[in-house]
Design a protein around this motif. Structure first.
Motif, PDB file in Angstrom:
ATOM      1  N   UNK A 175       0.822  -1.215   0.000  1.00  0.00           N
ATOM      2  CA  UNK A 175       0.000   0.000   0.000  1.00  0.00           C
ATOM      3  C   UNK A 175       0.855   1.263   0.000  1.00  0.00           C
ATOM      4  N   UNK A 176       0.560   2.133  -0.958  1.00  0.00           N
ATOM      5  CA  UNK A 176       1.242   3.412  -1.030  1.00  0.00           C
ATOM      6  C   UNK A 176       2.681   3.347  -1.521  1.00  0.00           C
ATOM      7  N   UNK A 177       3.097   2.170  -2.016  1.00  0.00           N
ATOM      8  CA  UNK A 177       4.499   2.015  -2.441  1.00  0.00           C
ATOM      9  C   UNK A 177       4.714   2.277  -3.927  1.00  0.00           C
ATOM     10  N   UNK A 178       3.652   2.641  -4.645  1.00  0.00           N
ATOM     11  CA  UNK A 178       3.836   3.008  -6.045  1.00  0.00           C
ATOM     12  C   UNK A 178       3.424   1.930  -7.037  1.00  0.00           C
ATOM     13  N   UNK A 179       3.793   2.177  -8.282  1.00  0.00           N
ATOM     14  CA  UNK A 179       3.381   1.328  -9.395  1.00  0.00           C
ATOM     15  C   UNK A 179       4.256   0.082  -9.521  1.00  0.00           C
ATOM     16  N   UNK A 180       3.761  -0.874 -10.314  1.00  0.00           N
ATOM     17  CA  UNK A 180       4.514  -2.095 -10.531  1.00  0.00           C
ATOM     18  C   UNK A 180       4.446  -2.553 -11.973  1.00  0.00           C
ATOM     19  N   UNK A 181       5.415  -3.352 -12.350  1.00  0.00           N
ATOM     20  CA  UNK A 181       5.452  -3.962 -13.676  1.00  0.00           C
ATOM     21  C   UNK A 181       6.013  -5.372 -13.529  1.00  0.00           C
ATOM     22  N   UNK A 182       5.333  -6.334 -14.147  1.00  0.00           N
ATOM     23  CA  UNK A 182       5.810  -7.713 -14.134  1.00  0.00           C
ATOM     24  C   UNK A 182       6.459  -8.009 -15.477  1.00  0.00           C
ATOM     25  N   UNK A 183       7.721  -8.433 -15.449  1.00  0.00           N
ATOM     26  CA  UNK A 183       8.414  -8.803 -16.681  1.00  0.00           C
ATOM     27  C   UNK A 183       8.790 -10.272 -16.621  1.00  0.00           C
ATOM     28  N   UNK A 184       8.936 -10.875 -17.789  1.00  0.00           N
ATOM     29  CA  UNK A 184       9.388 -12.253 -17.897  1.00  0.00           C
ATOM     30  C   UNK A 184      10.627 -12.264 -18.793  1.00  0.00           C
ATOM     31  N   UNK A 185      11.679 -12.927 -18.336  1.00  0.00           N
ATOM     32  CA  UNK A 185      12.894 -13.049 -19.144  1.00  0.00           C
ATOM     33  C   UNK A 185      12.924 -14.448 -19.760  1.00  0.00           C
ATOM     34  N   UNK A 186      13.403 -14.492 -21.000  1.00  0.00           N
ATOM     35  CA  UNK A 186      13.366 -15.752 -21.736  1.00  0.00           C
ATOM     36  C   UNK A 186      14.482 -15.740 -22.775  1.00  0.00           C
ATOM     37  N   UNK A 187      15.578 -16.452 -22.485  1.00  0.00           N
ATOM     38  CA  UNK A 187      16.684 -16.516 -23.426  1.00  0.00           C
ATOM     39  C   UNK A 187      17.292 -15.165 -23.746  1.00  0.00           C
ATOM     40  N   UNK A 188      17.381 -14.289 -22.756  1.00  0.00           N
ATOM     41  CA  UNK A 188      17.939 -12.965 -22.969  1.00  0.00           C
ATOM     42  C   UNK A 188      16.949 -11.948 -23.482  1.00  0.00           C
ATOM     43  N   UNK A 189      15.737 -12.383 -23.777  1.00  0.00           N
ATOM     44  CA  UNK A 189      14.694 -11.467 -24.247  1.00  0.00           C
ATOM     45  C   UNK A 189      13.806 -11.055 -23.077  1.00  0.00           C
ATOM     46  N   UNK A 190      13.071  -9.983 -23.300  1.00  0.00           N
ATOM     47  CA  UNK A 190      12.239  -9.414 -22.251  1.00  0.00           C
ATOM     48  C   UNK A 190      10.793  -9.345 -22.716  1.00  0.00           C
ATOM     49  N   UNK A 192       6.465  -8.681 -21.104  1.00  0.00           N
ATOM     50  CA  UNK A 192       5.668  -8.074 -20.040  1.00  0.00           C
ATOM     51  C   UNK A 192       4.415  -8.908 -19.804  1.00  0.00           C
ATOM     52  N   UNK A 193       4.066  -9.053 -18.532  1.00  0.00           N
ATOM     53  CA  UNK A 193       2.787  -9.653 -18.151  1.00  0.00           C
ATOM     54  C   UNK A 193       1.877  -8.549 -17.631  1.00  0.00           C
ATOM     55  N   UNK A 194       0.614  -8.594 -18.060  1.00  0.00           N
ATOM     56  CA  UNK A 194      -0.323  -7.541 -17.695  1.00  0.00           C
ATOM     57  C   UNK A 194      -1.350  -7.965 -16.667  1.00  0.00           C
ATOM     58  N   UNK A 195      -2.359  -7.114 -16.430  1.00  0.00           N
ATOM     59  CA  UNK A 195      -3.371  -7.357 -15.405  1.00  0.00           C
ATOM     60  C   UNK A 195      -4.223  -8.605 -15.627  1.00  0.00           C
ATOM     61  N   UNK A 203      -1.421  -7.417  -9.499  1.00  0.00           N
ATOM     62  CA  UNK A 203      -2.090  -6.145  -9.716  1.00  0.00           C
ATOM     63  C   UNK A 203      -3.451  -6.105  -9.025  1.00  0.00           C
ATOM     64  N   UNK A 204      -4.217  -7.148  -9.237  1.00  0.00           N
ATOM     65  CA  UNK A 204      -5.622  -7.138  -8.822  1.00  0.00           C
ATOM     66  C   UNK A 204      -5.810  -7.380  -7.327  1.00  0.00           C
ATOM     67  N   UNK A 205      -5.255  -8.499  -6.837  1.00  0.00           N
ATOM     68  CA  UNK A 205      -5.472  -8.857  -5.439  1.00  0.00           C
ATOM     69  C   UNK A 205      -4.710  -7.948  -4.479  1.00  0.00           C
ATOM     70  N   UNK A 206      -3.562  -7.435  -4.924  1.00  0.00           N
ATOM     71  CA  UNK A 206      -2.731  -6.619  -4.039  1.00  0.00           C
ATOM     72  C   UNK A 206      -2.876  -5.125  -4.285  1.00  0.00           C
ATOM     73  N   UNK A 207      -3.717  -4.754  -5.235  1.00  0.00           N
ATOM     74  CA  UNK A 207      -3.964  -3.337  -5.544  1.00  0.00           C
ATOM     75  C   UNK A 207      -2.695  -2.587  -5.922  1.00  0.00           C
ATOM     76  N   UNK A 208      -1.802  -3.254  -6.633  1.00  0.00           N
ATOM     77  CA  UNK A 208      -0.591  -2.601  -7.120  1.00  0.00           C
ATOM     78  C   UNK A 208      -0.913  -1.957  -8.474  1.00  0.00           C
ATOM     79  N   UNK A 209      -0.816  -0.645  -8.601  1.00  0.00           N
ATOM     80  CA  UNK A 209      -1.160   0.008  -9.863  1.00  0.00           C
ATOM     81  C   UNK A 209      -0.196  -0.393 -10.982  1.00  0.00           C
ATOM     82  N   UNK A 210      -0.702  -0.941 -12.088  1.00  0.00           N
ATOM     83  CA  UNK A 210       0.188  -1.298 -13.199  1.00  0.00           C
ATOM     84  C   UNK A 210       0.576  -0.067 -14.000  1.00  0.00           C
TER      85      UNK A 210
END
Length: 306
Positions: A175-190, A192-195, A203-210
């Motif tokens: 809570x109140x700690x700011x936004x978040x982004x989930x990334x997945x790494x795969x063979x040196x590539x990057x 993103x996972x979304x909501x 994002x949803x259960x923890x109310x972390x703003x994407x």
């Protein structure tokens, strides 16, 4: 063909020896992702073709007589006897071997769900797949179904309550700690996972703003993104899923993210990166023990930064 028959016979013998007694139940009708199944008694010989199913049953204390032969999550390995029968890969269960074993119940989900029609023709089968848009509710619903099937309703309710409590703890930490982004790494590539992804609960259960809303993350490596893209979005927190490590290969997430562009981000400079358990985040996703493990990592990550 001879080798195939011999493998099926061996598997049938091993599975028969692995069955354990469970409490008896009355006839029940179980609704699942591809229909419904009527069970006349408590299944005694249960084969799972999905690691989340094994995770949930293990947490409930329900014995399992066969598991997938591929992508074994390290956090579950200690619960597997060395002689545990293996029933094919996650994507391709050994239908012939399973049929020869005549199990009381087969459970498919996620990656193995396409085999449901074939397996349902040879043994009672449930599809316990969970919708990624509401993972927590799906896991709790599966625990409740398993509780009814195996007459362990009290244990299922206990686990659901513990999950709710852990989610509240993680939500308070975030809570109140700011936004978040989930990334997945795969063979040196990057990517993103979304909501609405396999880790949507962050994002949803923890109310972390994407920091990103519209993400096409249907592919294994998420929605492809560049390091410049991540720097431009510059989330307060980065959550990392190492797909390579998740599927049993050598992990590469830390090396992939260690570059000049990522070094410019605020999450890197503040040490606000949380590396999620690769197998729990990528392989099981919908398993109770794995989900609790991920929540612990989130709570620890926020507390350490504070």
């Amino acid at each position: 063909m001879l080798k195939s028959r011999m493998r099926a016979a061996f598997l049938a013998t091993a599975l028969a020896g692995a069955a354990l007694a469970l409490p008896a139940m009355a006839q029940t009708t179980v609704e699942h992702a591809q229909g419904e199944l009527v069970l006349d008694t408590t299944p005694q010989t249960v084969i799972v073709t999905d690691w989340a199913a094994f995770d949930n049953l293990q947490a409930l204390g329900v014995p399992v007589a066969g598991v997938p032969a591929s992508a074994t999550p390290p956090y579950l390995a200690s619960f597997l006897p060395e002689d545990m029968p293996r029933v094919g890969s996650l994507q391709e269960p050994d239908v012939e071997g399973i049929a020869a074993a005549a199990p009381d119940l087969v459970i498919v989900a996620a990656r193995s769900r396409r085999s449901y029609p074939t397996l349902a023709s040879v043994a009672p089968t449930l599809d316990m797949s969970v919708d990624n848009t509401d993972i927590v509710a799906g896991v709790k619903a599966n625990l409740a179904r398993y509780g009814e099937i195996f007459a362990v309703e009290d244990k299922a309710a206990e686990l659901s309550a513990a999950l709710d409590a852990r989610i509240e703890e993680a939500r308070a930490a975030a809570e109140g700690k700011g936004t978040g982004l989930v990334v997945v790494t795969n063979g040196g590539r990057l990517g993103i996972y979304g909501p609405r992804s396999r880790v949507a609960w962050l994002y949803d259960a923890l109310d972390i703003p994407p920091v990103v809303e519209n993400v096409d993350d249907r592919r294994d490596g998420g929605d492809a993104a560049s390091f410049e893209y991540v720097l431009e979005r510059n989330p307060d927190w980065l959550f990392v899923v190492d797909r390579d490590a998740g599927v049993g290969n050598e992990g590469s997430a830390e090396a992939t993210l260690d570059n000049e562009l990522i070094h410019e981000t605020s999450f890197w400079q503040k040490g606000q990166i949380i590396y999620l358990d690769p197998a729990a985040a990528y392989v099981t996703m919908h398993g109770y023990t794995g989900l609790m493990r991920l929540l612990d990592q989130v709570i620890e990550g926020y507390e350490n930064a504070s």
